[in-house]
Design a protein around this motif. Structure first.
Motif, short mmCIF file in Angstrom:
data_model
loop_
_atom_site.label_atom_id
_atom_site.label_comp_id
_atom_site.label_asym_id
_atom_site.label_seq_id
_atom_site.Cartn_x
_atom_site.Cartn_y
_atom_site.Cartn_z
N ARG A 225 0.84 -1.19 0.00
CA ARG A 225 0.00 0.00 0.00
C ARG A 225 0.88 1.25 0.00
NH1 ARG A 225 -5.66 -1.29 -0.34
NH2 ARG A 225 -6.11 -3.04 1.03
N PRO A 226 0.50 2.30 -0.75
CA PRO A 226 1.24 3.56 -0.65
C PRO A 226 0.98 4.24 0.69
CG PRO A 226 -0.67 3.80 -2.10
CD PRO A 226 -0.58 2.34 -1.75
N GLU A 227 1.91 5.02 1.15
CA GLU A 227 1.77 5.67 2.45
C GLU A 227 0.57 6.60 2.52
OE1 GLU A 227 5.55 7.41 3.67
OE2 GLU A 227 6.61 5.82 2.60
N TRP A 228 0.27 7.28 1.40
CA TRP A 228 -0.85 8.22 1.40
C TRP A 228 -2.19 7.51 1.63
CZ3 TRP A 228 -4.64 7.00 -1.91
CH2 TRP A 228 -4.32 6.32 -3.08
N PHE A 229 -2.25 6.19 1.38
CA PHE A 229 -3.49 5.43 1.52
C PHE A 229 -4.02 5.49 2.95
CE2 PHE A 229 -5.94 1.47 1.99
CZ PHE A 229 -6.77 1.54 0.87
N PHE A 230 -3.15 5.78 3.90
CA PHE A 230 -3.53 5.79 5.32
C PHE A 230 -3.89 7.19 5.81
CE2 PHE A 230 -1.00 2.15 4.38
CZ PHE A 230 -1.65 1.12 5.03
N ASP A 231 -3.91 8.16 4.90
CA ASP A 231 -4.26 9.54 5.23
C ASP A 231 -5.68 9.80 4.74
OD1 ASP A 231 -4.39 12.20 5.81
OD2 ASP A 231 -2.97 12.83 4.26
#
Length: 464
Positions: A225-231
């Motif tokens: 998962r890309p890091e931005w997916f958790f924002d």
């Protein structure tokens, strides 16, 4: 004699090769490539799943535009995996541009006529608007919009797309899941289902619930998962992201082929809550050793609290509906994402379960609850399954579990998985492109769908 046999074989092979070449040329002429894809900023793996299969009317060359970084690299690895797999490999050719001006570059070069977009949801509305302004069709992963402030922009974009004869379509894969299809089909048969009840806040007429997982396998490999997916500022909350699928199914099943309006929707109650991840969990699914700065707002000591879960209870055309989205970190061994659904009719309930008793595979149940004798109902139900629905889905069988409960045995051929659903949705969109139009209800109901999700987000985040 051997010389003449050899000469004959050589001439025969040459003729066969010539015929084969002619056949290939004829195939290309019969299936002219009218669609060329441009993939913009592919930050989500759904962008690659659009290309898990080949399509006759789609150009083998796909143009990719995005900022230089891991998102494009991961996207290209997935496409390469499809191209090099042993069974039925694809033959995609990726032409890639990486740069901060990727959107402007795509618009200026415009090598294709359909933009595929699946990535950071907070940017999608800008991408969609720019594409429509440039005369480009849009094939978008959900959600197209997450912000209530951007919702009017979406409405205006649909209006302009209509004026320019452009088709804007979102990827609603769950319409192609067989138990959902059969639930919808049975709900349209009044002798079996009766009519959809009005319901209440506590007992809605239709309920949809899905459970998802941050860590899972896609095409047999652990999903990064890309890091931005958790924002939630970039991706959205459960309310305005995954809930898009559930709200779509409520509309598609409860009001088939009916044009809906925003005034048909009334929000009754909305809730949202967090899923908590440790740093080790975050590293396992992203590969990053530290939380990025943009996630520090959601940190409680070393625990990341993501407001990704949510439920929406609302009325639509006078019927109560409820959608719920739940995110866990990882599914138990041998399981995966799951779905639960119930449609409550005046004669029976149509229920989809996917729990332990179903071996974590979706299964459709019919629960009779009317006061009359069950025998006439069972006759109608058998007629519906073994005659009516078997014309569309051959091999369906009704199985009686007790005096008021039945299930449907479904042949394996219809049980395609989530990744295969992308091929079905894409074929559907390509058909619309070939015809130059979509069903009259599609665009109005997309507008109502995103009105529902953005109003729910506004309701819980500002009003209450």
């Amino acid at each position: 004699m051997k010389y003449f046999i050899l000469l004959y074989c050589l001439v025969f092979v040459a003729c066969m090769n010539k015929t084969a070449s002619k056949d290939v040329q004829q195939i290309k002429e019969d299936n002219s490539e009218t669609v060329t894809l441009m993939t913009l900023d592919p930050g989500h793996f759904h962008a690659a799943l659009v290309q898990k299969s080949m399509y006759n009317q789609v150009n083998d060359t796909v143009y990719v535009y995005g900022p230089k970084g891991p998102d494009i690299a991961d996207h290209l690895k997935r496409i390469e995996g499809f191209n090099t797999r042993t069974e039925n490999p694809t033959q995609w050719i990726e032409k890639v541009y990486e740069g901060e001006d990727y959107l402007q570059k795509m618009i200026a070069e415009k090598p294709g006529n359909v933009m595929v977009v699946s990535g950071r949801n907070n940017l999608k509305m800008k991408y969609i608007k720019e594409a429509i302004d440039a005369g480009i069709h849009v094939y978008a992963d959900k959600p197209m919009v997450i912000s209530p402030e951007d919702f009017p922009v979406l409405e205006a974009a649909f209006k302009k797309a209509n004026e320019k004869n452009l088709l804007v379509y979102d990827i609603m894969t769950e319409r192609f899941e067989i138990t959902t299809i059969l639930q919808r089909e049975l709900s349209m048969l009044e002798p079996v289902f009766g009519t959809l009840i009005k319901g209440t806040v506590d007992k809605p007429a239709i309920t949809k619930e899905s459970v998802h997982h941050f860590f899972k396998y896609v095409s047999g490999k652990p999903l990064k998962r890309p890091e931005w997916f958790f924002d939630t500022k970039q991706r959205g909350e459960g309310l305005n992201d995954v809930s898009t699928h559930l709200v779509d199914l409520v509309q598609w099943e409860a009001f088939p082929n009916i044009i809906l309006k925003k005034s048909d929707v009334e929000i009754a109650n909305v809730k949202h809550w967090t899923t908590n991840l440790s740093k080790d969990m975050f590293t396992k699914v992203t590969g990053a050793n530290e939380f990025p700065d943009f996630l520090k707002k959601d940190l409680d000591n070393d625990t990341l609290k993501i407001k990704c879960n949510g439920s929406i209870t609302y009325k639509i055309k006078g019927k109560f509906a409820k959608t719920s989205v739940i995110w866990n970190f990882q599914a138990p061994e041998g399981t995966g994402d799951t779905h639960y659904s119930i449609m409550r009719g005046t004669l029976c309930d149509l229920i989809i379960k996917q729990g332990k008793n179903e071996d974590y595979k979706p299964k459709l149940y019919i629960k009779y609850h009317a006061s009359q004798d069950t025998a006439p109902f069972e006759t109608q139900l058998r007629q519906a399954i073994h005659v009516n629905l078997n014309k569309k889905y051959e091999g369906l069988k009704l199985k009686k579990l007790d005096e008021t409960l039945w299930t449907v045995d479904i042949p394996q051929i219809y049980k395609i998985d989530h990744e295969q659903h992308f091929e079905e949705v894409t074929k559907n969109y390509l058909k619309y492109l070939a015809e130059g139009k979509m069903p009259d209800w599609e665009v109005p109901n997309m507008i109502v769908k995103y009105y529902t999700t953005t109003e729910a987000y506004k309701w819980v985040n500002t009003t209450h």
